[in-house]
Structures are given as structure tokens and as C-alpha cells.
Design a protein around this motif. Sequence first.
Motif, PDB file in Angstrom:
ATOM      1  N   THR A 189       0.884  -1.158   0.000  1.00  0.00           N
ATOM      2  CA  THR A 189       0.000   0.000   0.000  1.00  0.00           C
ATOM      3  C   THR A 189       0.922   1.208   0.000  1.00  0.00           C
ATOM      4  OG1 THR A 189      -0.189   0.157   2.430  1.00  0.00           O
ATOM      5  CG2 THR A 189      -1.832  -1.196   1.264  1.00  0.00           C
ATOM      6  N   VAL A 190       0.638   2.140  -0.889  1.00  0.00           N
ATOM      7  CA  VAL A 190       1.501   3.302  -1.101  1.00  0.00           C
ATOM      8  C   VAL A 190       0.655   4.561  -1.083  1.00  0.00           C
ATOM      9  CG1 VAL A 190       2.760   4.556  -2.917  1.00  0.00           C
ATOM     10  CG2 VAL A 190       3.401   2.209  -2.366  1.00  0.00           C
ATOM     11  N   ALA A 191       1.159   5.607  -0.440  1.00  0.00           N
ATOM     12  CA  ALA A 191       0.577   6.942  -0.554  1.00  0.00           C
ATOM     13  C   ALA A 191       1.633   7.867  -1.132  1.00  0.00           C
ATOM     14  CB  ALA A 191       0.115   7.468   0.797  1.00  0.00           C
ATOM     15  N   VAL A 192       1.209   8.705  -2.072  1.00  0.00           N
ATOM     16  CA  VAL A 192       2.118   9.681  -2.681  1.00  0.00           C
ATOM     17  C   VAL A 192       1.338  10.970  -2.913  1.00  0.00           C
ATOM     18  CG1 VAL A 192       1.680   8.806  -5.028  1.00  0.00           C
ATOM     19  CG2 VAL A 192       3.771  10.095  -4.554  1.00  0.00           C
ATOM     20  N   THR A 193       1.993  12.103  -2.701  1.00  0.00           N
ATOM     21  CA  THR A 193       1.339  13.393  -2.885  1.00  0.00           C
ATOM     22  C   THR A 193       2.315  14.418  -3.419  1.00  0.00           C
ATOM     23  OG1 THR A 193       0.026  15.138  -1.807  1.00  0.00           O
ATOM     24  CG2 THR A 193       1.796  14.156  -0.502  1.00  0.00           C
ATOM     25  N   ASP A 194       1.760  15.401  -4.147  1.00  0.00           N
ATOM     26  CA  ASP A 194       2.542  16.544  -4.613  1.00  0.00           C
ATOM     27  C   ASP A 194       2.214  17.800  -3.813  1.00  0.00           C
ATOM     28  OD1 ASP A 194      -0.003  17.124  -5.501  1.00  0.00           O
ATOM     29  OD2 ASP A 194       0.535  17.362  -7.608  1.00  0.00           O
ATOM     30  N   GLY A 195       1.444  17.641  -2.743  1.00  0.00           N
ATOM     31  CA  GLY A 195       1.070  18.768  -1.896  1.00  0.00           C
ATOM     32  C   GLY A 195      -0.322  19.288  -2.155  1.00  0.00           C
ATOM     33  N   SER A 196      -0.942  18.844  -3.242  1.00  0.00           N
ATOM     34  CA  SER A 196      -2.317  19.253  -3.520  1.00  0.00           C
ATOM     35  C   SER A 196      -3.231  18.054  -3.756  1.00  0.00           C
ATOM     36  CB  SER A 196      -2.369  20.191  -4.729  1.00  0.00           C
ATOM     37  OG  SER A 196      -1.807  19.574  -5.875  1.00  0.00           O
ATOM     38  N   VAL A 197      -2.725  17.025  -4.412  1.00  0.00           N
ATOM     39  CA  VAL A 197      -3.475  15.794  -4.672  1.00  0.00           C
ATOM     40  C   VAL A 197      -2.748  14.631  -4.008  1.00  0.00           C
ATOM     41  CG1 VAL A 197      -4.406  14.257  -6.450  1.00  0.00           C
ATOM     42  CG2 VAL A 197      -4.242  16.716  -6.897  1.00  0.00           C
ATOM     43  N   THR A 198      -3.512  13.686  -3.464  1.00  0.00           N
ATOM     44  CA  THR A 198      -2.938  12.479  -2.867  1.00  0.00           C
ATOM     45  C   THR A 198      -3.462  11.259  -3.615  1.00  0.00           C
ATOM     46  OG1 THR A 198      -2.775  13.492  -0.672  1.00  0.00           O
ATOM     47  CG2 THR A 198      -2.743  11.088  -0.765  1.00  0.00           C
ATOM     48  N   TRP A 199      -2.545  10.339  -3.917  1.00  0.00           N
ATOM     49  CA  TRP A 199      -2.900   9.067  -4.546  1.00  0.00           C
ATOM     50  C   TRP A 199      -2.549   7.956  -3.561  1.00  0.00           C
ATOM     51  CZ3 TRP A 199      -0.591  13.150  -6.893  1.00  0.00           C
ATOM     52  CH2 TRP A 199      -1.164  13.667  -8.060  1.00  0.00           C
ATOM     53  N   ALA A 200      -3.435   6.977  -3.401  1.00  0.00           N
ATOM     54  CA  ALA A 200      -3.195   5.860  -2.489  1.00  0.00           C
ATOM     55  C   ALA A 200      -3.498   4.551  -3.209  1.00  0.00           C
ATOM     56  CB  ALA A 200      -4.065   5.994  -1.244  1.00  0.00           C
TER      57      ALA A 200
END
Length: 279
Positions: A189-200
Motif C-alpha cells: 500500500t503506497v501513498a504519494v502526494t505533490d502537496g495538492s493531490v494524494t494518490w493511495a
Amino acid sequence: MCRWLAYSGTPILLDNILYKPAHSLIDQSLHSRLGVETTNGDGFGIGWYTPDGSTGTPAVVRDVGPAWNNRNLREIAQHIRSPLFFAHIRASTGTAVQQTNCHPFRHGRWMWMHNGAIAGFHTLRRELCLAVEPSLYPDIEGSTDSEVMFFLALTFGLDEDPPGAVARMAGLVERTGHAHGIAAPLQMTVAVTDGSVTWAFRYASGGTARSLYYSTKVDSLRALHPDLTFLQEVSDETRLVVSEPLGDLPGAWNEVPEHHYGVVRPGADALLPFAPAPV
């Protein structure tokens, strides 16, 4: 293995999420219910963006001790307010317990954290690292599979297409693992964000993927629990994605289906299928 959470929405004190819920992430560091290990004491990390977005990049604080008795973490949590933050508690899968191996990992405006493992990483590590863009490779600080996964995603276009980049990363890991006779190379399970949108993301090459949940929409929770003050203080856009629920509030948590990913952004949340892609 690990436990993590990603928060997005109304700027809030970290303490309200990290410590106050009945089954908070700090409680999970000692008493995880859904993880492979009950105790996650091999380090922790938090990363957050400022409310006005003025810095552009997230602040990250990481330490090798357990989260449950860290006075600095308690101090920070009571004074930092953020609209988007990550928190992670680590249970090592074999790599060293050191600060550079604690999540979340940061590169530019991006943050990344992971629960799971690359099977046979000791064997696959050299080949996977050679696939990292040479200009990015010097920025890898630690020795974990999680950080290599992050830099592979950056290599494969995280800036332009986050879901596609993660899919190509997963595809390379599986192809490399299969070439070495590993039947189920990837658990994540991974979470990644650019500071405005988050993908999980929730995915496993074989067997059951690690647990992952997302919070019910705030307006629906208000209708279910009109007496809860907290729900009156946050916006309809407020969301949490967690390794395991932070409490037993009826109707509050929804399981992310296996082999799916979620997108958290104002007005446009989505839950979509996920599959590794060829590089």
C-alpha cells in the motif's frame, strides 16, 4: 510491516489525528489490529505542508525510536497545523533501523510512504537501482525497497502521470522478480502526494494485499453523527486514508478494494482499478 495515514482537508493540529482518536496511529504503534506485526517500533516519520503553501516543499521529521514514547513528536504534534500531512510508523522487513530508512520519503514537492515489501529485495536491489534515472540516483539516502520504489516512480514519470508511474514501477518490480524465480514479488500500500493531490494504492502480486481504508465523506458522517463537534469544524473536502481505522465510529471507514487506487483532491475524489504496466 508498517502503519500509515494520509490526511487532506481543513488545516488541523497533527495531535488531533495522531494522538486523540481511540485507535490512533500512536496506539497502533503498540497495538496494531490488522498489521502483520502488532508492534511497529522501528522508527517513525511525519511530513507536512504549510497551510498557505508558501514553502512549496514539505517538512519531514523522522526518528529511529518508537513513536509511542517520543517527546519531540508529541511536542510537534501539539503545535503544527497542516492541510495535508503524512504519518508513518515502521516495522522493518530486514533493512537497517536508521533515520534515512524511515518514511515518508521526500523529493522536491513530492512525498511517498509504503507498507509492504519487495520479496527478495536483497537479490533484486542492484537491477532495480540501475533502472533509476542517473540524475536521481544520488538522492537515494537509505537502503529500503520503499525508497527505491519511490525513485523508480519518479524515473517513470511521477511528475506527469502519478498512477501510470506507479504502475510502471510495479511492472518493473514484477518483471525483475519473475526473472529471478520469485512468484509474488510485490506487496504494497503506497501513498504519494505533490502537496495538492494524494494518490493511495493497494496491490499485491499474490495473496491478500495489506489493509487500506478511506474515510466516509464528511457530509454523510454529519448526517450519521450530528452530535460530533469535530465534524462541524472540518470542510466537506476533508479525507483520511489509513492502514487501519482510527476508531469504531459506525459508518466512518471504507475498505479500499484490492488492486485499486484512490485519488483525493477537492471536488474530484475517485476510486479506480490498478494494475502493473510494462516499462
